[in-house]
Scaffold this motif. Sequence first.
Motif, PDB file in Angstrom:
ATOM      1  N   ILE A  18       4.479   1.962   5.295  1.00 12.41           N
ATOM      2  CA  ILE A  18       3.495   1.814   6.375  1.00 12.41           C
ATOM      3  C   ILE A  18       2.098   1.495   5.855  1.00 12.41           C
ATOM      4  CG2 ILE A  18       4.786   3.352   7.897  1.00 12.41           C
ATOM      5  CD1 ILE A  18       2.529   5.454   7.348  1.00 12.41           C
ATOM      6  N   ASP A  19       1.931   1.440   4.535  1.00 13.26           N
ATOM      7  CA  ASP A  19       0.601   1.221   3.975  1.00 13.26           C
ATOM      8  C   ASP A  19       0.750   0.759   2.521  1.00 13.26           C
ATOM      9  OD1 ASP A  19      -2.202   1.238   3.916  1.00 13.26           O
ATOM     10  OD2 ASP A  19      -2.337   3.365   3.431  1.00 13.26           O
ATOM     11  N   ASN A  20      -0.349   0.340   1.932  1.00  9.94           N
ATOM     12  CA  ASN A  20      -0.398   0.083   0.496  1.00  9.94           C
ATOM     13  C   ASN A  20      -0.434   1.430  -0.214  1.00  9.94           C
ATOM     14  OD1 ASN A  20      -0.699  -2.657   1.111  1.00  9.94           O
ATOM     15  ND2 ASN A  20      -2.916  -2.578   0.953  1.00  9.94           N
ATOM     16  N   GLY A  21       0.061   1.478  -1.437  1.00  9.58           N
ATOM     17  CA  GLY A  21       0.013   2.716  -2.192  1.00  9.58           C
ATOM     18  C   GLY A  21       1.013   2.716  -3.328  1.00  9.58           C
ATOM     19  N   ILE A  22       1.371   3.903  -3.785  1.00 11.56           N
ATOM     20  CA  ILE A  22       2.347   4.081  -4.863  1.00 11.56           C
ATOM     21  C   ILE A  22       3.361   5.119  -4.411  1.00 11.56           C
ATOM     22  CG2 ILE A  22       2.678   4.939  -7.220  1.00 11.56           C
ATOM     23  CD1 ILE A  22      -0.057   3.712  -7.894  1.00 11.56           C
ATOM     24  N   SER A  56      10.815  11.060  -0.892  1.00  9.83           N
ATOM     25  CA  SER A  56       9.875  10.707  -1.951  1.00  9.83           C
ATOM     26  C   SER A  56       8.465  10.913  -1.415  1.00  9.83           C
ATOM     27  CB  SER A  56      10.080   9.262  -2.399  1.00  9.83           C
ATOM     28  OG  SER A  56      10.088   8.400  -1.289  1.00  9.83           O
ATOM     29  N   ILE A  57       7.540  11.073  -2.334  1.00  5.84           N
ATOM     30  CA  ILE A  57       6.125  11.201  -1.974  1.00  5.84           C
ATOM     31  C   ILE A  57       5.508   9.815  -2.115  1.00  5.84           C
ATOM     32  CG2 ILE A  57       3.910  12.286  -2.514  1.00  5.84           C
ATOM     33  CD1 ILE A  57       6.100  14.281  -1.600  1.00  5.84           C
ATOM     34  N   PHE A  58       4.868   9.361  -1.019  1.00 12.66           N
ATOM     35  CA  PHE A  58       4.180   8.070  -1.007  1.00 12.66           C
ATOM     36  C   PHE A  58       2.691   8.350  -1.027  1.00 12.66           C
ATOM     37  CE2 PHE A  58       2.571   4.388   1.635  1.00 12.66           C
ATOM     38  CZ  PHE A  58       2.620   3.473   0.600  1.00 12.66           C
ATOM     39  N   LYS A  59       2.027   7.930  -2.100  1.00 13.91           N
ATOM     40  CA  LYS A  59       0.579   8.102  -2.226  1.00 13.91           C
ATOM     41  C   LYS A  59      -0.074   6.895  -1.566  1.00 13.91           C
ATOM     42  CE  LYS A  59       0.740  11.135  -6.143  1.00 13.91           C
ATOM     43  NZ  LYS A  59       0.079  11.585  -7.361  1.00 13.91           N
ATOM     44  N   SER A  60      -0.323   7.045  -0.263  1.00 14.08           N
ATOM     45  CA  SER A  60      -0.840   5.978   0.581  1.00 14.08           C
ATOM     46  C   SER A  60      -2.331   5.764   0.337  1.00 14.08           C
ATOM     47  CB  SER A  60      -0.591   6.380   2.044  1.00 14.08           C
ATOM     48  OG  SER A  60      -1.370   5.626   2.925  1.00 14.08           O
ATOM     49  N   ASP A  61      -2.761   4.506   0.367  1.00 16.23           N
ATOM     50  CA  ASP A  61      -4.192   4.214   0.216  1.00 16.23           C
ATOM     51  C   ASP A  61      -5.012   4.764   1.383  1.00 16.23           C
ATOM     52  OD1 ASP A  61      -3.523   2.900  -2.115  1.00 16.23           O
ATOM     53  OD2 ASP A  61      -4.068   0.892  -1.404  1.00 16.23           O
ATOM     54  N   ASN A  62      -4.439   4.804   2.599  1.00 16.41           N
ATOM     55  CA  ASN A  62      -5.200   5.207   3.781  1.00 16.41           C
ATOM     56  C   ASN A  62      -4.779   6.529   4.414  1.00 16.41           C
ATOM     57  OD1 ASN A  62      -7.042   2.865   4.218  1.00 16.41           O
ATOM     58  ND2 ASN A  62      -5.089   1.783   4.206  1.00 16.41           N
ATOM     59  N   PHE A  63      -3.562   6.994   4.155  1.00 18.99           N
ATOM     60  CA  PHE A  63      -3.044   8.189   4.840  1.00 18.99           C
ATOM     61  C   PHE A  63      -2.783   9.354   3.892  1.00 18.99           C
ATOM     62  CE2 PHE A  63      -1.541   4.437   7.232  1.00 18.99           C
ATOM     63  CZ  PHE A  63      -2.209   4.648   8.423  1.00 18.99           C
ATOM     64  N   VAL A  67       5.272  12.302   2.992  1.00 21.13           N
ATOM     65  CA  VAL A  67       6.654  12.521   2.579  1.00 21.13           C
ATOM     66  C   VAL A  67       7.519  11.554   3.383  1.00 21.13           C
ATOM     67  CG1 VAL A  67       8.601  14.132   2.498  1.00 21.13           C
ATOM     68  CG2 VAL A  67       6.273  14.956   2.038  1.00 21.13           C
ATOM     69  N   TYR A  68       8.211  10.661   2.693  1.00 20.25           N
ATOM     70  CA  TYR A  68       9.172   9.744   3.315  1.00 20.25           C
ATOM     71  C   TYR A  68      10.535  10.383   3.149  1.00 20.25           C
ATOM     72  CZ  TYR A  68       7.156   5.125   4.401  1.00 20.25           C
ATOM     73  OH  TYR A  68       6.520   4.063   4.971  1.00 20.25           O
ATOM     74  N   MET A  69      11.224  10.665   4.245  1.00 21.85           N
ATOM     75  CA  MET A  69      12.563  11.246   4.143  1.00 21.85           C
ATOM     76  C   MET A  69      13.548  10.395   4.926  1.00 21.85           C
ATOM     77  SD  MET A  69      14.053  15.017   5.052  1.00 21.85           S
ATOM     78  CE  MET A  69      13.170  15.761   3.704  1.00 21.85           C
ATOM     79  N   GLU A  70      14.618  10.002   4.249  1.00 24.13           N
ATOM     80  CA  GLU A  70      15.690   9.269   4.903  1.00 24.13           C
ATOM     81  C   GLU A  70      16.857  10.231   5.094  1.00 24.13           C
ATOM     82  OE1 GLU A  70      12.853   6.926   2.932  1.00 24.13           O
ATOM     83  OE2 GLU A  70      14.411   7.925   1.760  1.00 24.13           O
ATOM     84  N   VAL A  71      17.423  10.228   6.303  1.00 18.94           N
ATOM     85  CA  VAL A  71      18.508  11.145   6.645  1.00 18.94           C
ATOM     86  C   VAL A  71      19.749  10.322   6.960  1.00 18.94           C
ATOM     87  CG1 VAL A  71      19.271  12.984   8.214  1.00 18.94           C
ATOM     88  CG2 VAL A  71      16.830  12.762   7.646  1.00 18.94           C
TER      89      VAL A  71
END
Length: 146
Positions: A18-22, A56-63, A67-71
């Motif tokens: 949903i955003d730029n980041g790592i 996984s943890i998404f280190k978002s530039d803006n948010f 935590v991104y979780m797929e079920v």
Amino acid sequence: MSLIFRLCPTDYHRFHFIDNGICLKTKKIKGKYYSVNPIALEKIDRIFIENKREYSIFKSDNFKEIVYMEVGATCVGSIIQTYKENSKICKGEEKGYFKFGGSTVILLVKKDIITIDEDIKEQSEKGIETSVDIGERIGTIKKMHH
């Protein structure tokens, strides 16, 4: 704040950033494959803690950190992660996909970061799912006060 995106078997089964980041390394949690349809969610209250999950943890530039979780769910044989860990991600890039079946993506966002659009909030408060297409806006970032 948690955002839950339930996918039906006929829906697009790829998920995107949903955003730029790592994004850091994905961690897998063993589990079962219960259905995630609304009727099953009413009958089995532990679906999101018993189904197979990856997060996984998404280190978002803006948010900040998300935590991104797929079920996984009934008929989902696998959750496939296609992103490159610990690399620069651009908004809209694919994170991964589910093999055929119903499934769910959950985003856990820190409090007071996002304002969810009013129509989605109203539907959610009534217990009604809102159909959302890829790229469609569901909210806005709150202005940060320093």
